[in-house]
Motif scaffolding. Structure first.
Motif, PDB file in Angstrom:
ATOM      1  N   HIS A 136       1.239  -1.019  -0.028  1.00 27.57           N
ATOM      2  CA  HIS A 136      -0.401  -0.304   0.486  1.00 27.57           C
ATOM      3  C   HIS A 136       1.011   1.123  -0.258  1.00 27.57           C
ATOM      4  N   SER A 137       0.639   1.847  -0.978  1.00 26.29           N
ATOM      5  CA  SER A 137       1.262   3.043  -0.947  1.00 26.29           C
ATOM      6  C   SER A 137       0.575   4.372  -0.350  1.00 26.29           C
ATOM      7  N   ASP A 138      -0.589   5.223  -0.339  1.00 24.76           N
ATOM      8  CA  ASP A 138      -0.896   6.118  -0.020  1.00 24.76           C
ATOM      9  C   ASP A 138      -1.802   5.938   1.200  1.00 24.76           C
ATOM     10  N   TRP A 139      -1.058   6.749   2.039  1.00 25.58           N
ATOM     11  CA  TRP A 139      -1.234   6.646   3.226  1.00 25.58           C
ATOM     12  C   TRP A 139      -1.840   7.818   3.589  1.00 25.58           C
ATOM     13  N   ALA A 142       5.398  -1.572   2.049  1.00 26.12           N
ATOM     14  CA  ALA A 142       4.423  -0.801   2.439  1.00 26.12           C
ATOM     15  C   ALA A 142       4.863   0.614   3.540  1.00 26.12           C
ATOM     16  N   PRO A 157       6.166   4.480   2.616  1.00 23.17           N
ATOM     17  CA  PRO A 157       5.891   5.324   2.982  1.00 23.17           C
ATOM     18  C   PRO A 157       4.328   5.617   3.957  1.00 23.17           C
ATOM     19  N   ARG A 200       2.530  15.887  -1.639  1.00 19.08           N
ATOM     20  CA  ARG A 200       1.545  16.047  -1.963  1.00 19.08           C
ATOM     21  C   ARG A 200       1.877  16.662  -3.022  1.00 19.08           C
ATOM     22  N   LEU A 242       7.018   9.344  -3.035  1.00 15.09           N
ATOM     23  CA  LEU A 242       6.281   8.844  -2.100  1.00 15.09           C
ATOM     24  C   LEU A 242       6.425   7.591  -1.902  1.00 15.09           C
ATOM     25  N   ASN A 278       8.554   3.670  -1.903  1.00 12.46           N
ATOM     26  CA  ASN A 278       9.736   2.672  -2.253  1.00 12.46           C
ATOM     27  C   ASN A 278      10.496   2.927  -3.657  1.00 12.46           C
ATOM     28  N   LYS A 283     -10.960   7.795  -2.476  1.00 12.07           N
ATOM     29  CA  LYS A 283     -10.572   8.162  -1.401  1.00 12.07           C
ATOM     30  C   LYS A 283     -12.216   8.421  -0.645  1.00 12.07           C
TER      31      LYS A 283
END
Lengths: 427, 549
Positions: free
Chosen positions: A204-207, A234, A237, B398, B467, B469, B509
């Motif tokens: 998962h990358s969007d925390w 994960a 991020p 962001r 953002l 790895n 989201k």
């Protein structure tokens, strides 16, 4: 005449020579079953190298039972069914005496039926969710009571945490561990609304939303801590987002069960300083055995930048236990070694001895470390003694009454104390 | 910082946090005569305790040190907090140490005079943990209340909000009276109000209540929440409840805005990752499974640039953008010339061949660089966040990526619609035969278009390295999402990619807080499956001869 004699002598000498060299070439094969490609290569390649180093060192000391050890390395490529195939190849075709390997729980579950069917031995070096005890598997990593439970105790007693976020990657290890922790916290009087549980997919990358939720959950004016079973990649991020949204370790500490020195070497550790990890070993342990191990590792791998970590220590312990058990049994036969290894004690790297228990788990100290800016851990707390691994958690209703004891006469991995029956292999 | 001009008054000041309910006494005294540099200071006297392994002893020693009134205390405590205090083995003297190549450069902690350079093993660091960090920050915070720099004072006050014990309030009030800077005064007012809400006299409380009207600081909200439940006086309780419900209404709006921001930022990540594919897949119709690995190459380029130029960390990203474009672009052209051009019109074979290339690229990185992830540093202008108000802040990395995404999009749009190359590219995409008949070298255009798409994937890698790895598997995590966005948006349409990426990001989201990240992702995929069944050509279907063929 002379000619013939010398010729005969020569041929005798030759055949003798060949004979002895042929004899010397007979080796004991040891299987190394770690992914060298694919997702898990990041963690498992190091363990393959660790095994090669341990075998190499043992050979310099004269091998085992007078024979040299030979490592057979295969690559299951992070592909779970391939683990089973490769294990079968190791045992049936290569005829290995024991296998050291697997990382994820799903890969262990994949290997399990093969190891049991062919009655061989597997040493599994990674912390896992428990709820398993096989006659053919030795669990040298931590069971939940050797990592998760002491970690929660530390947060509760030393940090004073009252609200809990259990964040994990969505697979069997975090789910089971969180189930155990949730029941443990409720036993300790933590209310339902003070526990927040959250799962995310692998990698998962969007925390953003999750960290924002944690921040809101933690802003109620009571000390909040995050228990993280987030796996692998994960984490980067996750910690970056925590830092960027201004959540510091002093406000909301995160304790991780899957972040070790090896993982940190791929991080920019600045945002992580002060967050915690619970393991049974840290590279920063001050002990002579540990210094020797680090020196040996760094010279074996040819770089003084490389770090050591907990699963490496588990292999170190597991391998030495196996060597000792083989010498005690006088054979590499699986059944004999399995019985001989119970009760065997070998030094661990934190200055004590680890012992193989009848449930095929080992005794270990539990350490809590704080992440430092150099990617090392500063040990801030440790259990006063060794903790014995518990195969079946006391905090889950299904496994409360189960025990495991592989010694005769019980010889059962999941004996139900309340019913007085052995419910067969692995529920 | 303490000049003898300060009032020679010893005052005690108490700070506590809920995490550490100990009370730290600190005396600010300017009266203690400046110590003789030759004489061993309190710091050296506490050498043993400060390096103790028992944290309780360390905490006590730090309190003693802070209470010593030495004028160097602030510097010592700051150095301890920053991890620059070391203890020299042998004579146990405490020194400052800073990295100097592989060695540590020492400075005497008492006098500040430079000492020798030593190996790491001959000194040991004074290690601190979270409890001590909290203690040090509290102590330094109180020291900084009288700092000459107004910004530092303001920050110090902000750190203390909600953490001050009643015993210290008279001093705070007097500081408030004498403070001249308006911003600091405002912060002090907030600090006093938060205290008064829960612990002040009736008069102070009603004053505080009227002050915090419309204030969204977290300690204020918590205090109001407590009062609305526990206040004994009915009118006070009512007033607090009213203020709280007003504040909560605002908070709900801010949290919606925040969700929207999260959605746009996730959307821009999707667009950045997909836009290269929108060119290779969308315009050329090549199913390029190695697209993710081209992104990965861009991210590794960033890493190597940072390694090569360690002194230019702040601008390394700006250098990495053209470099990554070139690296990925050249690799893309090689792939096109070497493999794909032999497979035009055979999508299945192209898919398999590029999938093979993607595995080769991954394994090449594993073999020649490392199977471990590599650490890409965030420059300081991309760390932290921009606080609009206490309830709403936007993370800088962001914001930068949203801007970057829009910039790349605008440039590509210009290239497509306004340049000769763009015209030729569109001509070849729409009708290859006719374009060739008009004298366009379709071979060359194919190679350049593929190179452009690959190059854009490369600069996406630069953005994504900030953002998550950077490792051999980086590409894998973006390839599915990229295809999803391009197909959803309508193959061959840049605007479609933008709209699709943004709407998927925002939808994700909005759903995520309800059902969790895992199910949110599943729902999005299910939605796309259904959508594609209804409208196989995506949101913005391409029109023209080629599309109908």
């Amino acid at each position: 005449m002379h000619k013939y004699v010398s010729g005969a002598a020569l041929s005798v000498a030759l055949s003798l020579g060949l004979g002895t060299s042929g004899f010397a070439q007979e080796t004991i094969k040891v299987g190394v079953l770690h992914s060298l490609s694919g997702t898990m290569a990041i963690s498992e390649t190091t363990l393959k190298d660790t095994m090669l180093m341990l075998i190499d060192e043992q050979n310099k000391k004269g091998g085992v039972l007078g024979k040299q050890l030979e490592a057979v390395v295969v690559d299951p490529a992070s592909d779970w069914p391939l683990f089973a195939e490769k294990a079968r190849e190791l045992i049936e075709i290569e005829g290995v005496a024991a296998t050291f390997g697997a990382w994820t729980s799903v890969s262990r579950k994949s290997v399990l039926p093969v190891i049991e069917e062919l009655n061989s031995l597997l040493f599994y070096p990674v912390q896992y969710e428990g709820e398993e005890s096989s006659k053919n598997v030795f669990y040298t990593g931590a069971a939940p009571n050797q990592q998760a439970i002491p970690a929660v105790d530390y947060l509760m007693d030393e940090i004073g945490a009252e609200r809990w976020v259990l964040a994990g990657t969505d697979y069997v290890y975090p789910r089971t561990t969180n189930k155990i922790l949730e029941s443990y916290l409720k036993d300790k009087g933590v209310a339902e609304e003070d526990i927040m549980i959250n799962y995310t997919p692998f990698g998962h990358s969007d925390w953003q939303s999750i960290v924002s939720d944690i921040k809101k959950f933690g802003s109620a004016g009571r000390k909040t801590a995050v228990v993280s079973t987030v796996n692998g990649d994960a984490n980067v991020p996750f910690y970056k987002e925590l830092a960027n949204q201004g959540v510091s370790a002093e406000d909301i500490p995160v304790i991780a069960f899957s972040v070790g020195e090896e993982e940190l070497s791929g991080f920019d550790t600045e945002p992580l300083v002060g967050h915690l990890a619970a393991w049974n070993y840290f590279m920063s342990v001050e002990d002579e055995t540990n210094d020797e191990f680090i020196d040996a590792w760094q010279s074996f791998i040819g770089s003084d930048e490389r770090v050591t970590n907990d699963p490496m220590e588990a292999h170190y312990i597991g391998f030495n236990m196996w060597v000792k058990a083989v010498e005690k049994a006088g054979t590499t036969d699986a059944d004999a070694v399995e019985q001989a290894i119970i009760g065997v004690s070998v030094p661990n790297l934190s200055g004590g001895y680890s012992t193989m228990m009848p449930n095929h788990h080992i005794t270990k100290p539990v350490l809590i470390g704080e992440i430092q800016d150099d990617g090392q851990f500063d040990i801030v707390w440790e259990t006063s003694g060794l903790v014995a691994g518990d195969a079946w958690s006391d905090f889950l209703p299904d496994s409360k009454s189960l025990i495991s004891d592989w010694r005769a006469p019980l010889a059962c991995g999941n004996y139900d104390v309340s019913k007085g029956t052995c419910s067969g292999q692995n529920l | 910082m303490f000049t003898s001009g300060l009032t020679p008054k010893i005052w005690q000041f108490a700070v506590s946090t809920r995490a550490l309910p100990a009370v730290f006494f600190l005396c600010f005294c300017a009266t203690v005569s400046a110590q003789d540099g030759q004489e061993a200071s309190q710091l050296q006297a506490l050498s043993e305790e400060l390096s103790s392994k028992k944290k309780a002893i360390q905490i006590q020693a730090i309190d003693q040190l802070a209470a010593s009134g030495d004028e160097r205390v602030e510097r010592w405590l700051t150095a301890l907090l920053e991890g620059e205090l070391y203890r020299r083995k042998g004579d146990n003297r405490i020194v400052y140490a800073t990295k100097s190549g592989k060695l540590l450069a020492l400075k005497d902690a008492d006098t500040g005079e430079p000492l020798e350079e030593v190996k790491k093993r001959s000194v040991s660091k004074l290690r601190i943990n979270n409890a001590i960090r909290t203690q040090l920050k509290g102590l330094l915070g109180t020291l900084k209340l009288k700092h000459p720099d107004a910004n530092i004072r303001e920050q110090a006050v902000a750190d203390l909000v909600g953490k001050v014990e009643s015993a210290a309030m008279p001093e705070i009030r007097s500081i408030y009276q004498s403070e001249t800077n308006a911003d600091v005064k405002e912060q002090l007012r907030l600090l006093i109000s938060v205290h008064d809400l829960e612990n002040g006299s009736d008069e102070q409380r009603s004053e505080a209540l009227s002050y915090v009207d419309g204030n969204l600081h977290n300690p204020v909200i918590n205090a109001l929440r407590n009062m609305s439940l526990n206040a004994e006086d009915d009118t006070v309780r009512l007033q607090a409840t009213q203020l709280l419900s007003q504040a909560e209404k605002k908070l709900v709006w801010y949290s919606r805005l925040e969700t929207l921001f999260f959605g746009i930022s996730l959307g821009s990540v999707l667009v950045v990752a997909a836009i290269g594919l929108a060119i290779t897949f969308g315009v050329m119709g090549v199913i390029n499974m190695a697209h993710g690995e081209l992104i990965m190459l861009g991210a590794y380029t960033t890493y190597f640039i940072q390694q090569l130029l360690p002194d230019f960390m702040e601008i390394s990203l700006l250098l990495a953008i053209p470099a990554a474009f070139c690296v990925s672009g050249v690799v893309g052209i090689l792939i096109e010339r070497g493999v794909i051009r032999h497979l035009y019109g055979r999508p299945l074979e192209t898919l398999l061949a590029t999938f093979g290339i993607s595995l080769m690229l991954q394994q090449a990185v594993r073999t020649f660089v490392s199977s471990q992830n590599v650490a890409v540093i965030n420059p300081s202008w991309m760390s932290g966040s921009w606080a609009v108000n206490p309830a709403l802040s936007f993370t800088l990395n962001r914001l930068v990526i949203i801007g970057f995404c829009l910039l790349v999009f605008a440039l590509l749009l210009l290239l497509f619609s306004r340049s000769g190359f763009g015209l030729q590219m569109r001509a070849v995409a729409q009708n290859r035969q006719m374009a060739r008949a008009m004298g366009i070298r379709s071979d060359r255009i194919d190679a350049l278009t593929f190179g452009l798409g690959s190059g854009i994937a490369g600069i996406a890698g630069v953005a994504l390295s900030q953002l998550g790895n950077v490792g051999p598997n980086l590409g894998q995590s973006y390839i599915i999402d990229s295809f999803m966005v391009v197909v959803f948006g309508g193959v061959g349409n840049l605007w479609g990619t933008l709209v699709a990426g943004m709407s998927l990001g925002i939808a994700n989201k909005i759903i995520e807080p309800w059902v969790g990240a895992v199910v949110a992702k599943v729902m999005i995929l299910v939605f796309i499956i259904i959508f594609i069944q209804r409208k196989p050509r995506g949101l913005f279907p391409q029109r023209g001869r080629a599309a109908e063929a």
